[in-house]
Design an enzyme around this catalytic site. Structure first.
Site, mmCIF file in Angstrom:
data_model
loop_
_atom_site.group_PDB
_atom_site.id
_atom_site.type_symbol
_atom_site.label_atom_id
_atom_site.label_comp_id
_atom_site.label_asym_id
_atom_site.label_seq_id
_atom_site.Cartn_x
_atom_site.Cartn_y
_atom_site.Cartn_z
ATOM 1 N N MET A 90 0.869 -1.183 0.000
ATOM 2 C CA MET A 90 0.000 0.000 0.000
ATOM 3 C C MET A 90 0.901 1.227 0.000
ATOM 4 O O MET A 90 1.726 1.391 0.901
ATOM 5 C CB MET A 90 -0.903 -0.027 1.242
ATOM 6 N N ARG A 128 -5.952 -1.649 9.356
ATOM 7 C CA ARG A 128 -6.016 -1.137 10.720
ATOM 8 C C ARG A 128 -6.370 -2.236 11.716
ATOM 9 O O ARG A 128 -5.831 -2.278 12.830
ATOM 10 C CB ARG A 128 -7.009 0.022 10.791
ATOM 11 N N TYR A 136 1.870 3.872 12.618
ATOM 12 C CA TYR A 136 1.460 3.687 11.228
ATOM 13 C C TYR A 136 0.002 3.245 11.093
ATOM 14 O O TYR A 136 -0.656 2.919 12.065
ATOM 15 C CB TYR A 136 2.409 2.790 10.442
ATOM 16 N N GLU A 137 -0.476 3.288 9.843
ATOM 17 C CA GLU A 137 -1.896 3.084 9.525
ATOM 18 C C GLU A 137 -2.800 4.084 10.261
ATOM 19 O O GLU A 137 -3.898 3.756 10.689
ATOM 20 C CB GLU A 137 -2.343 1.647 9.812
ATOM 21 N N GLY A 138 -2.314 5.288 10.402
ATOM 22 C CA GLY A 138 -3.035 6.327 11.141
ATOM 23 C C GLY A 138 -2.632 6.266 12.596
ATOM 24 O O GLY A 138 -2.907 5.283 13.287
#
Length: 573
Positions: free
Chosen positions: A161, A297, A433-435
């Site tokens: 991604m 997530r 990471y991933e927000g």
């Protein structure tokens, strides 16, 4: 230390929290019989212990290496990954139409749980591939699906991604990578992406990059982004990897942890010859990417479970072996294993309880994926609400348990040879990471709290209240409702200021609800070491961890004003 998959615990949670039997009762998941589930859990446990866990140390000490020809993984990684592919482990939850087994996502979650507990850095490769499969399944053309999903579903090819760029961290709308239309209906891609996990490696014949880019004349911000499929090697007429696609790995990051997972800087189109295919509609990149990100997530939250499991196993083994000091009040001066000392017991019990809590939360959220895929709209809403909790609280708990594990080891925990420090170094990035977890909290109060005018949250709290029995848990549920009501009536700045403590409160309430259920079930089971631990840890959670969350109510009700009582430069005073 040897790794042992927590099969009994996983099966207990699948049965009583995920309620796998309700999924197996449907035509889509009828293959998920008890015998098959047992075989999957036992089989992946043996595989992970034998093939992946022994590589955890070399992954950390040697790590992935950058060369001009691409990233080279440590010795043993390619063979172990090929064994994973040959064993069919990547196919568990993949679509049957493309060579997968089509089993429940929550069972695939348990498989990934075991792999990541054995070797968290290594497990990032299939973790990202799962997201790529999800994005192509929902948004790819039939031709794209036919060309790429069979190889991704088996794990023969891995997926990535590609969002982040040097000038744009969490602000996805600031991305500058460009996509220019070609005469053949495809697109020329040019730009640089950073922080790409397993963006390059030597374990598979191809890597499928999903890349966010901006098309000509597209509006500013996220509305102008489109998603593109960009393979490392273009496919030839037979669908096999052919020419290099002008994708270059510029470097890999030197990180605090996760050394066995190459985090790459990728450059697309340095020679003007990087070709991509549009996935979904032009301008629909964020919608397509979020299909992948929401999946990711949950799996990042699962990394918290993985680390907590392995760190707990290591700490328990050390505490049983390390002899030091007599037990207070025993009347004997003979030194005992440190597991006999009260404070060590407290730490270990907290580790066990928090690991159980994280696993219950993640498996419960994963089960909502399956129910949503069966068409249950309420499950989809609950999944949307649970996702920021699962990601943020799961990783918070992973970091907490890994930190406690170092403390259990004492001075030896600070020495790399024991392996305890690696868990903390590896898991720390999962909160970023991933927000970041702050972004997850902002999502909770900014979007999820007001879904259906608050009805989605109200439904979750009602389910908790209808089953909860402990006084502290009931009080916490009421406190969550009070805070939610206050936040819904507050402006956005006050909401954001209170978002993190509220996320923790709601997460602990959810975990407390699920663990209380586990404790009630365990109370009715015949005595065994597993049952005794389950009873003790769930009681500990209800009596000691749930009340802690009540102390967050004041922070969750506080306005933003105190945070802005000084000017930015005053922070440097």
């Amino acid at each position: 230390m040897d790794f042992t998959a927590p099969v009994t615990e996983q099966r207990f949670v699948l049965d009583h929290i995920a309620r796998l039997d309700t999924l197996a009762d449907t035509p889509r998941f009828a293959a998920a019989s008890p015998d098959l589930v047992d075989a999957v859990l036992e089989g992946i446990g043996q595989f992970a212990a034998g093939e992946w866990a022994p590589l955890d140390r070399i992954g950390d000490t040697v790590g992935a290496r950058w060369t001009e020809d691409g990233v080279v993984m440590p010795d043993g990684f390619r063979a172990a990954y090929q064994a994973y592919v040959e064993g069919g482990w990547g196919t568990i939850g993949s679509p049957e139409a493309f060579g997968g087994q089509g089993l429940p996502f929550v069972l695939a979650t348990a498989v990934l749980d075991t792999l990541g507990s054995a070797n968290m850095a290594f497990a990032l490769a299939p973790t990202l591939t799962v997201g790529a499969i999800e994005a192509l399944t929902h948004h790819g053309t039939p031709e794209q699906q036919a060309a790429y999903l069979p190889k991704l579903s088996t794990g023969e090819w891995t997926g990535t991604m590609n969002l982040t760029e040097p000038q744009a961290g969490s602000d996805v709308g600031a991305l500058k990578t460009k996509a220019e239309p070609r005469d053949d209906g495809r697109w020329s891609i040019r730009g640089t992406k950073i922080f790409i996990s397993f963006g390059d490696h030597d374990m598979t014949d191809n890597i499928v990059h999903l890349v966010l880019a901006r098309t000509p004349g597209a509006p500013e911000g996220t509305k102008g982004l489109s998603l593109f499929l960009v393979p490392k090697y273009r496919l030839d007429a037979d669908g096999n990897p052919g020419d290099i696609n002008d994708v270059r790995v510029v470097s890999i990051e030197h990180k605090m942890g996760l050394h066995g997972s190459p985090t790459c800087v990728l450059s697309f189109g340095d020679h003007g010859d990087c070709i991509g295919e549009l996935i979904g509609a032009e301008g629909g990149g964020i919608a397509a990417m979020f299909t992948m990100m929401n999946n990711a997530r949950l799996n990042v939250g699962l990394q918290g479970v993985q680390t907590a499991e392995r760190a707990t196993q290591r700490a328990v083994a050390y505490a049983r072996e390390r002899i030091q000091s007599a037990r207070a009040g025993s009347g004997s001066r003979e030194p005992v294993a440190i597991i006999e000392h009260p404070d060590v017991r407290r730490m270990l019990m907290r580790m066990k309880a928090q690991t159980m809590a994280a696993r219950a939360l993640l498996y419960y959220a994963a089960s909502q994926v399956d129910h949503a895929n069966l068409g249950d709209t309420e499950a989809k809403k609950r999944l949307d609400l649970l996702t920021p909790l699962a990601k943020a609280h799961g990783t918070d708990l992973g970091a907490e348990v890994a930190d406690i594990a170092i403390q259990v080891h004492g001075g030896m925990g600070y020495i790399e040879e024991t392996g305890a420090a690696q868990h903390f170094r590896d898991v720390r990035v999962t909160r970023i990471y991933e927000g970041t977890n702050g972004i997850q909290a902002a999502d909770l109060v900014g979007r999820k709290l007001s879904m259906d005018n608050g009805a989605t949250l109200t439904s979750l709290l009602a389910d908790m209240r209808g089953e909860a029995q402990g006084e502290a848990l009931l009080t916490l549920i009421d406190a969550c409702e009070d805070v939610a009501r206050n936040l819904l009536a507050s402006d956005i700045e006050d909401r954001l200021a209170a978002s993190s403590p509220f996320l923790t409160m709601l997460s602990v309430a959810t975990c407390g609800w699920l663990l209380e259920r586990e404790g009630r079930i365990a109370a009715e089971l015949p005595d065994s070491p597993f049952v005794a631990m389950k009873r003790a840890a769930t009681r500990f959670y209800g009596e000691q961890i749930v009340p802690e969350a009540l102390g967050l109510k004041a922070a969750a009700m506080a306005p933003a004003a105190p945070l802005y009582a000084v000017e930015p430069e005053t922070f440097a005073a």
